[in-house]
Design a protein around this motif. Sequence first.
Motif, PDB file in Angstrom:
ATOM      1  N   LEU A  86      -4.887  19.086  -0.802  1.00  0.00           N
ATOM      2  CA  LEU A  86      -6.210  18.687  -0.292  1.00  0.00           C
ATOM      3  C   LEU A  86      -6.194  17.239   0.193  1.00  0.00           C
ATOM      4  O   LEU A  86      -6.857  16.899   1.179  1.00  0.00           O
ATOM      5  N   GLU A 127      -5.622  34.486   2.207  1.00  0.00           N
ATOM      6  CA  GLU A 127      -6.757  34.472   1.286  1.00  0.00           C
ATOM      7  C   GLU A 127      -6.466  35.234  -0.004  1.00  0.00           C
ATOM      8  O   GLU A 127      -6.909  34.841  -1.076  1.00  0.00           O
ATOM      9  N   GLN A 146     -11.429  28.027  -6.381  1.00  0.00           N
ATOM     10  CA  GLN A 146     -11.948  26.679  -6.128  1.00  0.00           C
ATOM     11  C   GLN A 146     -11.238  26.065  -4.931  1.00  0.00           C
ATOM     12  O   GLN A 146     -11.836  25.327  -4.153  1.00  0.00           O
ATOM     13  N   LEU A 189     -10.127  27.712  -2.355  1.00  0.00           N
ATOM     14  CA  LEU A 189     -10.753  28.308  -1.178  1.00  0.00           C
ATOM     15  C   LEU A 189     -12.096  27.646  -0.897  1.00  0.00           C
ATOM     16  O   LEU A 189     -12.475  27.449   0.260  1.00  0.00           O
ATOM     17  N   SER A 190     -12.835  27.320  -1.959  1.00  0.00           N
ATOM     18  CA  SER A 190     -14.131  26.654  -1.766  1.00  0.00           C
ATOM     19  C   SER A 190     -13.944  25.282  -1.139  1.00  0.00           C
ATOM     20  O   SER A 190     -14.704  24.882  -0.258  1.00  0.00           O
ATOM     21  N   HIS A 191     -12.919  24.557  -1.608  1.00  0.00           N
ATOM     22  CA  HIS A 191     -12.622  23.252  -1.003  1.00  0.00           C
ATOM     23  C   HIS A 191     -12.362  23.410   0.489  1.00  0.00           C
ATOM     24  O   HIS A 191     -12.858  22.627   1.311  1.00  0.00           O
ATOM     25  N   ASP A 222     -13.385  25.798   2.417  1.00  0.00           N
ATOM     26  CA  ASP A 222     -14.651  26.153   3.076  1.00  0.00           C
ATOM     27  C   ASP A 222     -15.473  24.918   3.400  1.00  0.00           C
ATOM     28  O   ASP A 222     -16.116  24.827   4.442  1.00  0.00           O
ATOM     29  N   TYR A 223     -15.445  23.952   2.489  1.00  0.00           N
ATOM     30  CA  TYR A 223     -16.279  22.764   2.666  1.00  0.00           C
ATOM     31  C   TYR A 223     -15.768  21.849   3.769  1.00  0.00           C
ATOM     32  O   TYR A 223     -16.522  21.042   4.302  1.00  0.00           O
ATOM     33  N   GLY A 270     -18.305  22.748   6.389  1.00  0.00           N
ATOM     34  CA  GLY A 270     -18.971  23.205   5.173  1.00  0.00           C
ATOM     35  C   GLY A 270     -20.454  23.402   5.311  1.00  0.00           C
ATOM     36  O   GLY A 270     -21.158  23.586   4.316  1.00  0.00           O
ATOM     37  N   GLY A 271     -20.942  23.379   6.529  1.00  0.00           N
ATOM     38  CA  GLY A 271     -22.384  23.426   6.745  1.00  0.00           C
ATOM     39  C   GLY A 271     -22.913  24.818   7.001  1.00  0.00           C
ATOM     40  O   GLY A 271     -22.328  25.827   6.616  1.00  0.00           O
TER      41      GLY A 271
END
Lengths: 267, 377
Positions: A168, A191, A201, A203-205, A207-208, A240-241
Amino acid sequence: MNPSPPPPRDPDLLEEALGLGRGGSPPWRLAFVEDCVETSGAFVLHHFLKRALSTEGDGTVVFLGLAQPFSHYDRVLRKMGCNLSVQRNKNKLHFIDLLNLEFLGERRLSNEKGENDIEIGFMDLYNRILRSIEAIRSKDYNGGWTTIIIDDLSHLEIAAHGSAKHVLDFLQYCRSLTSEMDCSLVILNHEDIHSSDEALQMLSHLDYISDILIKAETLSTGIAADVHGQMTVIIKDAPGGLIKKLHSFQFKVKENGVEFFYPGSRF
Amino acid sequence: MAESISRSLRDGCLEGEHAPALTIEDSLACPLGSHVFDHFLANLASQIADGTSQARGLVLVALNRSPSFYIDLLRRKGVDASLVDKWVRILDCYSDPLDWKDRIPPLMNVQKPSTRENVSFFRDVRDINKLLSSVLDLGKGFVGQGKTRFAVAVDLVSNLLRHTSLPSVAGLLNNLRSNDQISCIFWLIHSDLHEPRVSTALAYVSTVVASVQPIMQLTDEHRSRRDFLWLEKNSCKAKFYVRLKRRNGRVKLLAEELHMDQVGVKFAAVTSENSFVNKSLLPKVQFNLQLSDQERVDRAKVVLPYEHQGNGEAIQIYDGRRSLSDDQKDPHLVQPSTFSVMTDAQATSGNGEIHYIRDSDDEQPDSDEDPDDDLNI
């Protein structure tokens, strides 16, 4: 009498969804291509590669090859009508070969600044990307758009010994590079390997920080001969919006390219 | 509620109290937290520029978005550019948070973006003490020493937590809050990037926690991360829950609605229409799955068998075989000639009764015939 240049082709559904139109810069900076074991998303990278290096535009590419050697992409793109060796010689393509994953160190103990070999390795990789961009823009540069393509993120995680933090951090630097250097970033991510809570988490990072998500998946009805899968393109208004637009269509991967079409429009 | 939060940030802290601290939290289910952060940032910057706030300047710690983004944002929101340069300082933790750029050769023949005077680079986000002192130095640099205060905004605590531990981050926020020169402080966190204890820990440091949540809650069907249609439906509207901690210890929970338009976020009181939203999630089929109002009333009137009706009268049970008397308005009420249960008072009176209910109308009374004789077992 010189033959007139071929007319520019119409953009396909994927290019329309991504706002790429006929050449020019994309209106986004960071796109993730998600695939799974049943449906590989590699054809999307091939498509981006071919489009960026097409004669219609002045685009350039920095390609981080972690999954396949240069010869593999060369062979695939030749069938699609693009000679990567020639493009590399013309300074339009910089291929960074990372196949052996030895670019990151083994030592995981940190020095007094909190760095370890893995972080230093990513810093060196970032430096190599900068040098490639510098080389692209040093001579005969006519202002074309640079696309950085990474194949693929899971190999970066392997090289980082599973350290999501370092991956990241590296992506943060690449992301800031897209705004400083007017370039865009396309990353392939598998994925289905992120199934644990910790990996979710990750994947969430992602996404953002992304402003485009391109998802290649199997048809809900199963395997078909004429339709190889379904593609969903999510356009956000900001990284991420909010979701601004959502496109969904099907595809068929051929030897010389890929066809995109709406469901039911092929016979 | 959002207005009162803006006022609280504007008014700052009282003498002898710590600065008000606002946590804004959201998740991917409703990623509007950044817009809410921008809203409060622009409001406070306007109030600072107008001279109506206690804070005489603002230090923005930019970890998630570039300083140029925020400068453009404030300009779009109508804050005078010269006042932004004068009263807003941005600590750039976005461009080079780990000091990589200083250790690699700079780009040649490439035009570097121009740097602004009110933007300072910060290159070591792992050093929390250095970050704290940089924030304080920046603030003191343009408000000076003495009684003048300044505000602090951190655009994404989640990024800080990637580089350093929760106690360090909580300590940083607490130290800022308790500093004599801080008027107010607010930050954004993405709650789904961390364990729940992180949100809880930051809530203890805050005086106000504002949580952005989707209008429609996730159902099992929508649990997949990739239910994009559900995300699209939730994109423009959200619930804005605010938990206020009063000085006397009382905690108040309030709610508003939030929606996005071209200009930015707008807040409104909770409307009742959203209570019908979940009802519209029933599948569209050819038969009616819902009850009308009359059907609900009728259902409430049904007398269930073997249940004490609680009206002091003897329990009566409808056996389904007798015709209804004309006097009985409710078809489900029992006929007096069928089985009845004595109340306790009657049972203790000593007058026992036996009531026999025939199994069928064909059965003759006092018959010796065994009704199971024809089973041929």
